[in-house]
Design a protein around this motif. Structure first.
Motif, PDB file in Angstrom:
ATOM      1  N   TYR A   1     -36.329  38.323  -0.682  1.00 38.17           N
ATOM      2  CA  TYR A   1     -36.401  39.783  -0.795  1.00 38.17           C
ATOM      3  C   TYR A   1     -35.297  40.315  -1.703  1.00 38.17           C
ATOM      4  O   TYR A   1     -35.505  41.264  -2.464  1.00 38.17           O
ATOM      5  CB  TYR A   1     -36.307  40.424   0.597  1.00 38.17           C
ATOM      6  CG  TYR A   1     -37.651  40.660   1.230  1.00 38.17           C
ATOM      7  CD1 TYR A   1     -38.375  41.821   0.977  1.00 38.17           C
ATOM      8  CD2 TYR A   1     -38.219  39.703   2.064  1.00 38.17           C
ATOM      9  CE1 TYR A   1     -39.619  42.035   1.538  1.00 38.17           C
ATOM     10  CE2 TYR A   1     -39.466  39.900   2.636  1.00 38.17           C
ATOM     11  CZ  TYR A   1     -40.164  41.063   2.361  1.00 38.17           C
ATOM     12  OH  TYR A   1     -41.403  41.266   2.908  1.00 38.17           O
ATOM     13  N   PHE A   2     -34.128  39.698  -1.613  1.00 40.93           N
ATOM     14  CA  PHE A   2     -33.021  40.163  -2.447  1.00 40.93           C
ATOM     15  C   PHE A   2     -33.309  39.942  -3.929  1.00 40.93           C
ATOM     16  O   PHE A   2     -32.802  40.677  -4.780  1.00 40.93           O
ATOM     17  CB  PHE A   2     -31.732  39.440  -2.045  1.00 40.93           C
ATOM     18  CG  PHE A   2     -30.491  40.158  -2.476  1.00 40.93           C
ATOM     19  CD1 PHE A   2     -30.184  41.417  -1.983  1.00 40.93           C
ATOM     20  CD2 PHE A   2     -29.612  39.583  -3.384  1.00 40.93           C
ATOM     21  CE1 PHE A   2     -29.039  42.082  -2.379  1.00 40.93           C
ATOM     22  CE2 PHE A   2     -28.470  40.243  -3.791  1.00 40.93           C
ATOM     23  CZ  PHE A   2     -28.181  41.503  -3.283  1.00 40.93           C
ATOM     24  N   SER A   3     -34.148  38.953  -4.212  1.00 41.13           N
ATOM     25  CA  SER A   3     -34.501  38.690  -5.618  1.00 41.13           C
ATOM     26  C   SER A   3     -35.375  39.791  -6.208  1.00 41.13           C
ATOM     27  O   SER A   3     -35.565  39.851  -7.430  1.00 41.13           O
ATOM     28  CB  SER A   3     -35.205  37.337  -5.752  1.00 41.13           C
ATOM     29  OG  SER A   3     -36.474  37.359  -5.119  1.00 41.13           O
ATOM     30  N   VAL A   4     -35.934  40.687  -5.351  1.00 37.56           N
ATOM     31  CA  VAL A   4     -36.650  41.858  -5.863  1.00 37.56           C
ATOM     32  C   VAL A   4     -35.675  42.760  -6.608  1.00 37.56           C
ATOM     33  O   VAL A   4     -35.994  43.347  -7.647  1.00 37.56           O
ATOM     34  CB  VAL A   4     -37.330  42.624  -4.709  1.00 37.56           C
ATOM     35  CG1 VAL A   4     -37.906  43.951  -5.196  1.00 37.56           C
ATOM     36  CG2 VAL A   4     -38.415  41.780  -4.062  1.00 37.56           C
ATOM     37  N   VAL A   5     -34.462  42.860  -6.080  1.00 42.03           N
ATOM     38  CA  VAL A   5     -33.435  43.711  -6.684  1.00 42.03           C
ATOM     39  C   VAL A   5     -32.746  42.985  -7.835  1.00 42.03           C
ATOM     40  O   VAL A   5     -32.456  43.576  -8.886  1.00 42.03           O
ATOM     41  CB  VAL A   5     -32.399  44.124  -5.620  1.00 42.03           C
ATOM     42  CG1 VAL A   5     -31.363  45.082  -6.220  1.00 42.03           C
ATOM     43  CG2 VAL A   5     -33.089  44.772  -4.426  1.00 42.03           C
ATOM     44  N   PHE A   6     -32.498  41.676  -7.640  1.00 39.43           N
ATOM     45  CA  PHE A   6     -31.838  40.870  -8.676  1.00 39.43           C
ATOM     46  C   PHE A   6     -32.729  39.666  -9.016  1.00 39.43           C
ATOM     47  O   PHE A   6     -32.538  38.568  -8.477  1.00 39.43           O
ATOM     48  CB  PHE A   6     -30.465  40.394  -8.207  1.00 39.43           C
ATOM     49  CG  PHE A   6     -29.485  41.504  -7.971  1.00 39.43           C
ATOM     50  CD1 PHE A   6     -28.824  42.119  -9.039  1.00 39.43           C
ATOM     51  CD2 PHE A   6     -29.226  41.962  -6.683  1.00 39.43           C
ATOM     52  CE1 PHE A   6     -27.927  43.145  -8.811  1.00 39.43           C
ATOM     53  CE2 PHE A   6     -28.331  42.984  -6.459  1.00 39.43           C
ATOM     54  CZ  PHE A   6     -27.682  43.586  -7.527  1.00 39.43           C
ATOM     55  N   PRO A   7     -33.720  39.871  -9.865  1.00 35.23           N
ATOM     56  CA  PRO A   7     -34.671  38.800 -10.193  1.00 35.23           C
ATOM     57  C   PRO A   7     -34.000  37.546 -10.754  1.00 35.23           C
ATOM     58  O   PRO A   7     -34.570  36.455 -10.659  1.00 35.23           O
ATOM     59  CB  PRO A   7     -35.587  39.446 -11.243  1.00 35.23           C
ATOM     60  CG  PRO A   7     -35.438  40.922 -11.033  1.00 35.23           C
ATOM     61  CD  PRO A   7     -34.028  41.119 -10.582  1.00 35.23           C
ATOM     62  N   ALA A   8     -32.806  37.681 -11.304  1.00 35.26           N
ATOM     63  CA  ALA A   8     -32.144  36.532 -11.929  1.00 35.26           C
ATOM     64  C   ALA A   8     -31.834  35.425 -10.928  1.00 35.26           C
ATOM     65  O   ALA A   8     -31.694  34.256 -11.313  1.00 35.26           O
ATOM     66  CB  ALA A   8     -30.852  36.998 -12.605  1.00 35.26           C
ATOM     67  N   ILE A   9     -31.740  35.754  -9.631  1.00 31.84           N
ATOM     68  CA  ILE A   9     -31.409  34.723  -8.638  1.00 31.84           C
ATOM     69  C   ILE A   9     -32.635  33.928  -8.210  1.00 31.84           C
ATOM     70  O   ILE A   9     -32.517  32.952  -7.455  1.00 31.84           O
ATOM     71  CB  ILE A   9     -30.730  35.323  -7.395  1.00 31.84           C
ATOM     72  CG1 ILE A   9     -31.738  36.153  -6.571  1.00 31.84           C
ATOM     73  CG2 ILE A   9     -29.531  36.163  -7.774  1.00 31.84           C
ATOM     74  CD1 ILE A   9     -31.196  36.610  -5.227  1.00 31.84           C
TER      75      ILE A   9
END
Length: 675
Positions: free
Chosen positions: A127-135
């Motif tokens: 879910y956090f990758s929605v905000v920071f796709p680079a991860i």
């Protein structure tokens, strides 16, 4: 060893709820927060996982299983107030069946915790990758790092706070409501009904699919078991607190989980089918008709709450490890605490290392983790439900025995007069000099208060609600057992993984148990129960925490049992008020922490096995005024054995005569009484 041969009774201590009245106790709202912070996170990954097997019917199956979830909450509310020491399935299965089933329940719940930690942390980072796709490409390794970091924080000793859970649960619930509000401002009720109609029209609902979907959708309600782990920190009266907390859980989960699953899987079928987007689907649903702000907020709050749920699972895991070790089922090194922080580092290492290993083995595939989840969760649910049914059945049978005694004595009067006579406290029963079966109280497995706050077992079981509750409980057990059995067949990976972990754990438990026996430290599986039944021909051996003659008393009691009399070993432990309130998820049992008591009982059991004593029971009580006299009056033993030097301490015991015996271990006194 059967339940009838070994009995453990915790004290009916007047200060039992001291910590519950303190600042650390949790009321209904905080209990709701902790449970919702666990169950409420399931909606973030369940729709995507369920969609892989049942497609658009995922929401229907979650809605269907919601009915069983409501029935489950009724049983877990009862488990919570019956067993205030915590432990959930470990405690209730050990009480109802025998300690080995308690160990098996512990293995089931550990499988559940391991996978909860793995799924929650992985989903949180997704879910956090929605905000920071680079991860995105590094989600697995970051997840492993997060779990290790949580393990380090637990090693340091940072406590989990219910107030933090409250903040997270409130934010998550408001976010869920915001998503539903946004969707239904763009989707009319008639359009929603058309969506439901299309959902059923495009998917065949065969009996096989119905069973598989029903069984698989229990994933949406994982976390309910955490309510039973909160008993030691729950505000009294626990029955009221647990009931209100679970009422709030049912309402909040009922409003959010089925609807969000229906909407996300049917409005975003392409995203639900995508391996990555399916694990971000609630955030994507928030942005579907909302805006980037709501989508981002949901992604961040979901990520934080999922990581928090991972930490809760780690805490639950290492407390179960410690409880099983204290019960002699796991090696003692698990209880070791580091000198620097005083935390159980080996237990914490296992609780964090195993989820990390699972993540690496499946290489971060959350759908595989979802398939593996079913075994431990439903196994623990099934064993808990079955055990509670057995406890209730024993109450019913006891009520029938009491009524039978009353009929034999010709004392069966009107129902109103019986009810008045049966409303008696445990103190009155223990102080009474005349046996009266009509005044026996209900068995209280928690060893604390009579069921119903003084209500007798007859009143409890003759009431209409008891019969309805009992029937619903049996139905719940059958439904959960059907779901578990179905998953054993339809989810072979779960069966292999969960079965292997549980089997390995039970093998270790057996080896450790046998090793303890060979070393001369015979473990005594102790079942928590109040002193209920009289044993008028028994031998009562009183062991005191500070006495030097306990070995002499044990020897004299065993020798006195040669006439096939039952032997009851009563250990009076020192009452040591806790300096701090119990931690969340901690299992609090004074006996398991009393090493001297376990050693004394172990010696007694070893000698009893060698001399083939047929019936023996083990009672553990914490010191309080007149406690030995109360047990003496309740059991009505023929022979009470105490250390001769302690004779003056038991003035409230009124024997017919006293006989002294000198043994190699010391001098003992036999307080003989013909009742």
């Amino acid at each position: 060893m059967t339940q009838d041969s070994v009995t453990h009774v915790t004290a009916n201590n007047a200060h039992e709820d001291e910590h519950a009245q303190g600042k650390g106790s949790l009321g209904p709202i905080l209990c709701w927060a902790v449970v919702f912070a666990d169950i409420g996170t399931s909606v973030y990954y369940t729709p995507g996982i369920l969609f892989q097997s049942v497609q658009g019917l995922a929401g229907f199956f979650v809605f269907l299983t919601m009915a069983v979830f409501v029935l489950l909450t009724l049983k877990y509310a009862e488990v919570t107030h019956r067993f205030p020491q915590g432990g959930g399935v470990v405690t209730v299965a050990g009480q109802a069946l025998n300690p080995w089933f308690g160990a098996l329940g512990g293995m089931f719940i550990l499988v559940d915790y391991f996978l909860t930690a793995a799924i929650s942390s992985l989903s949180g980072l997704t879910y956090f990758s929605v905000v920071f796709p680079a991860i995105g490409p590094y989600v697995l390794w970051i997840t492993i790092g997060i779990i290790i970091l949580l393990g380090i924080l637990n090693w340091i000793g940072i406590s989990e706070s219910a107030k933090v859970s409250l903040a997270g649960a409130v934010i998550a619930f408001i976010s869920d409501l915001a998503i539903l509000f946004t969707v239904f401002t763009h989707l009319s009720f008639s359009q929603f009904l058309v969506l439901i109609e299309k959902m059923f029209a495009s998917h065949a609902l065969t009996p096989e699919a119905l069973l598989a979907g029903f069984a698989g959708s229990f994933l949406a309600f994982s976390g309910l078991e955490s309510i039973s782990q909160l008993s030691p920190v729950m505000r009294a009266p626990r029955k009221k607190t647990a009931s209100w907390a679970l009422f709030f859980v049912v309402i909040t989960i009922g409003i959010t989980s089925p609807l969000l699953t229906i909407l996300s899987t049917n409005l975003l079928p392409v995203a639900a089918a995508d391996p990555v987007k399916s694990q971000q689907i609630i955030s994507l649903l928030a942005g579907h008709w909302g805006n980037i702000v709501l989508q981002t907020e949901v992604a961040i709050s979901a990520s934080a709450l999922l990581v928090f749920a991972c930490n809760t699972a780690i805490i639950g895991s290492y407390h179960v490890f410690m409880a099983l070790s204290r019960m002699e089922f796991l090696p003692s090194f698990i209880l070791d605490r580091n000198k620097l922080r005083g935390t159980p580092h080996y237990s914490i290492a296992l609780a964090t290392g195993i989820p990390v290993a699972v993540l690496i083995i499946v290489w971060g595939n959350i759908n595989i983790l979802g398939d593996m989840y079913a075994f431990g969760l439903l196994g623990a649910f099934t064993l808990t439900c079955l055990s509670l049914d057995i406890v209730r059945t024993r109450e019913w049978r006891k009520a029938l025995r009491i009524l039978h005694h009353k009929q034999q004595d010709g004392n069966l009067a009107s129902e109103e007069r019986n009810a008045a006579r049966e409303l008696t406290s445990l103190h009155d029963l223990q102080a009474s000099d005349t046996p009266d079966p009509a005044k026996e109280t209900a068995p209280a497995p928690n060893g604390l208060a009579p069921i119903g706050g003084g209500m007798s077992v007859v009143q409890k079981t003759r009431g209409l609600w008891f019969k309805i509750d009992f029937s619903l409980g049996v139905l719940t057990t059958l439904l959960v057992a059907v779901a578990w059995s179905t998953n054993l067949v339809t989810k072979p990976l779960a069966t292999v993984f969960g079965g292997s972990v549980a089997l390995l754990g039970m093998v270790i438990a057996y080896i450790n148990y046998r090793s303890s026996q060979k070393s001369g430290r015979v473990p005594v599986p102790v079942v928590v129960r109040r002193v209920e039944e009289r044993l008028p021909d028994c031998v009562l051996a009183v062991l005191l925490a500070k006495s030097k003659n306990n070995d002499a008393i044990i020897r004299a009691a065993i020798n006195d049992s040669e006439e096939s009399r039952p032997v009851v070993f009563l250990y009076i432990g020192e009452h040591k008020p806790r300096e701090t309130a119990p931690r969340m998820m901690e299992i609090v049992d004074p006996y398991l922490e009393d090493q001297k008591a376990k050693e004394s009982f172990g010696k007694a059991e070893s000698l009893a096995i060698k001399t083939k004593v047929p019936t023996r029971r083990y009672i553990y009580l914490q010191a309080q005024p007149d406690i030995v006299a109360q047990v003496w009056q309740k059991l009505r033993p023929r022979d009470t054995i105490i250390a001769a030097e302690d004779n003056e301490q038991f003035q409230d015991i009124n024997p017919d005569r006293i006989r002294y015996e000198t043994t190699p271990e010391g001098k003992v006194a036999h307080l003989l009484k013909r009742w």
